[in-house]
Design a protein around this motif. Sequence first.
Motif, PDB file in Angstrom:
ATOM      1  N   UNK A  99       0.839  -1.190   0.000  1.00 53.13           N
ATOM      2  CA  UNK A  99       0.000   0.000   0.000  1.00 53.13           C
ATOM      3  C   UNK A  99       0.877   1.243   0.000  1.00 53.13           C
ATOM      4  N   UNK A 100       0.398   2.285  -0.683  1.00 55.05           N
ATOM      5  CA  UNK A 100       1.030   3.599  -0.643  1.00 55.05           C
ATOM      6  C   UNK A 100       0.065   4.571   0.015  1.00 55.05           C
ATOM      7  N   UNK A 101       0.512   5.228   1.061  1.00 56.07           N
ATOM      8  CA  UNK A 101      -0.267   6.296   1.675  1.00 56.07           C
ATOM      9  C   UNK A 101       0.538   7.585   1.524  1.00 56.07           C
ATOM     10  N   UNK A 102      -0.056   8.570   0.858  1.00 57.09           N
ATOM     11  CA  UNK A 102       0.674   9.763   0.420  1.00 57.09           C
ATOM     12  C   UNK A 102      -0.104  11.016   0.755  1.00 57.09           C
ATOM     13  N   UNK A 103       0.594  12.017   1.237  1.00 62.44           N
ATOM     14  CA  UNK A 103       0.024  13.352   1.389  1.00 62.44           C
ATOM     15  C   UNK A 103       0.923  14.320   0.635  1.00 62.44           C
ATOM     16  N   UNK A 104       0.331  15.069  -0.306  1.00 65.65           N
ATOM     17  CA  UNK A 104       1.127  15.985  -1.111  1.00 65.65           C
ATOM     18  C   UNK A 104       0.315  16.557  -2.256  1.00 65.65           C
ATOM     19  N   UNK A 105       0.989  16.866  -3.331  1.00 66.78           N
ATOM     20  CA  UNK A 105       0.360  17.573  -4.438  1.00 66.78           C
ATOM     21  C   UNK A 105      -0.467  16.646  -5.316  1.00 66.78           C
ATOM     22  N   UNK A 106      -1.505  17.187  -5.985  1.00 65.76           N
ATOM     23  CA  UNK A 106      -2.308  16.359  -6.890  1.00 65.76           C
ATOM     24  C   UNK A 106      -1.484  15.745  -8.017  1.00 65.76           C
ATOM     25  N   UNK A 107      -0.537  16.494  -8.561  1.00 66.33           N
ATOM     26  CA  UNK A 107       0.253  15.980  -9.672  1.00 66.33           C
ATOM     27  C   UNK A 107       1.013  14.719  -9.266  1.00 66.33           C
ATOM     28  N   UNK A 108       1.635  14.761  -8.096  1.00 64.24           N
ATOM     29  CA  UNK A 108       2.373  13.588  -7.621  1.00 64.24           C
ATOM     30  C   UNK A 108       1.401  12.471  -7.268  1.00 64.24           C
ATOM     31  N   UNK A 109       0.276  12.809  -6.656  1.00 63.61           N
ATOM     32  CA  UNK A 109      -0.713  11.798  -6.301  1.00 63.61           C
ATOM     33  C   UNK A 109      -1.250  11.060  -7.521  1.00 63.61           C
ATOM     34  N   UNK A 110      -1.531  11.806  -8.567  1.00 63.33           N
ATOM     35  CA  UNK A 110      -2.022  11.192  -9.813  1.00 63.33           C
ATOM     36  C   UNK A 110      -0.953  10.273 -10.398  1.00 63.33           C
ATOM     37  N   UNK A 111       0.300  10.711 -10.335  1.00 66.25           N
ATOM     38  CA  UNK A 111       1.409   9.892 -10.828  1.00 66.25           C
ATOM     39  C   UNK A 111       1.529   8.603 -10.016  1.00 66.25           C
TER      40      UNK A 111
END
Length: 482
Positions: free
Chosen positions: A229-241
């Motif tokens: 699993x990846x849990x990420x908090x940050x920018x939409x661009x990086x999240x979409x990637x």
Amino acid sequence: MTKVKISVKKHLFINGGDVEGAEYAPLFSPYSGEEIAQVALADETLTKDAIKVAVSGFQVISKMPAYKRAAILENVVKLLEERIDEAAEVISKESAKPIAFAKGEVLRTVETYKFAAEEAKRIHGETIPFDASPGGVGRIGYTVRKPIGVIGAITPFNFPMNLVAHKVGPAIASGNSIVLKPASQTPLSALYIAELFKEAGLPDGVLNVVMGSGAVVGEAIIRDERVAMITFTGSPAVGISIRSKAGLKRTTLELGSNAAVILDKDTNVDQVVDRHITGAFSNQGQVCISLQRVYAHEEVYDEFVEKFTVEAKQLKIGDPLDSNTYISALISERETERALGWIEEAKQNGAEVLTGGKLTDDGVLEPTIITNVDPKLKVSCQEVFAPVVIVNKVKSVEEAIEYVNDSRYGLQAGVYTKNVDKALLASEVLEVGAVMINDIPTFRVDHMPYGGVKESGTGREGIKYAVEEMTELKLVVWNRGE
């Protein structure tokens, strides 16, 4: 006792101890520019080593009884409670968060780990009434929740201790291991917490901290098949990637926002101004749910703008380690220049800057209030992540709702009104993950479900809800042969 000294080498934290990096990079204070530390950077090989260790760590933590996992989390709570001032100083030095807000973050981190300890003891399933179907007669069944494996956690700079807790806490509570990549500007808070977990009795290899670039460390974590699993908090661009590269891995993505509040005509301005100051300017506006847009009814607009501006001008600006400071430096000069550029764009397009919009002598962006802003300008439609807030006049709550929804984001929103029908309307039609009635959108406590819609992300944080994301639902059916 855990200490973070000035200008010392900070290594990777793998398998319960320090591991030298492939190289080291200087870490500078965003406010003073002084060097704080030399920080280890991982390469792909070291990142994969950390994942390998986490795989072994999972075999240990997943078999550990719930009460023991809870006890480790409770130990972290006790240790952190003893070191609140020290932990706050770590946050303040590496992020320029004013020390008063940094202490508030540490206190919230304590609460987050408390919730995690509690949730570790109540991870359970339910019984299924199989005889509700003719084909199910003679069978009984129930569900259980099982940990899923290695969690890849990628955290931001703005809450470098509490947002780590929102990923590490539920992972350990639910019996998973973690490979954590903190933001490049704020690794010290993550390393500090990793040392506390070791002192608290967490088995080696369960929590691993690897610093480095997203292109190297982040990519290795995202693409590795051993990471569940990846849990990420940050920018939409990086999240979409991340979403596009993660394959069948689970993903929880907490992304961008341009949070808004609506002030109806019956709003008592005197009662709400201070709350709006907090929402717009705490942590220099570098909060995912920072108040960025205010839509005030024309009957209260003038009064609100006047009093809001007066309060903003009184905020103390300066050294983050000064207990009286409310506003300090943004995380980097690049972010400061970006925010200034967006403010200038607004001015060039007819907006009025009532206060702020410029830097102090020591390079801090003053708290900025802008009115008459076209909704298509960056300070309105994108995430400013700076002490900048727009205030626009509307004729009705319905008109304001249209403006709030005209956004690519949808994390949280607020509405102040004494009219129950309008409050219900707003709660139903605002396109956000959470609606705050008679409060700012910046409200959050650490056990509530937290997450958004549209480009604000997928999944929910908040310990109970994160545990659900980090566990697999398994069904067990018994055939009694009847």
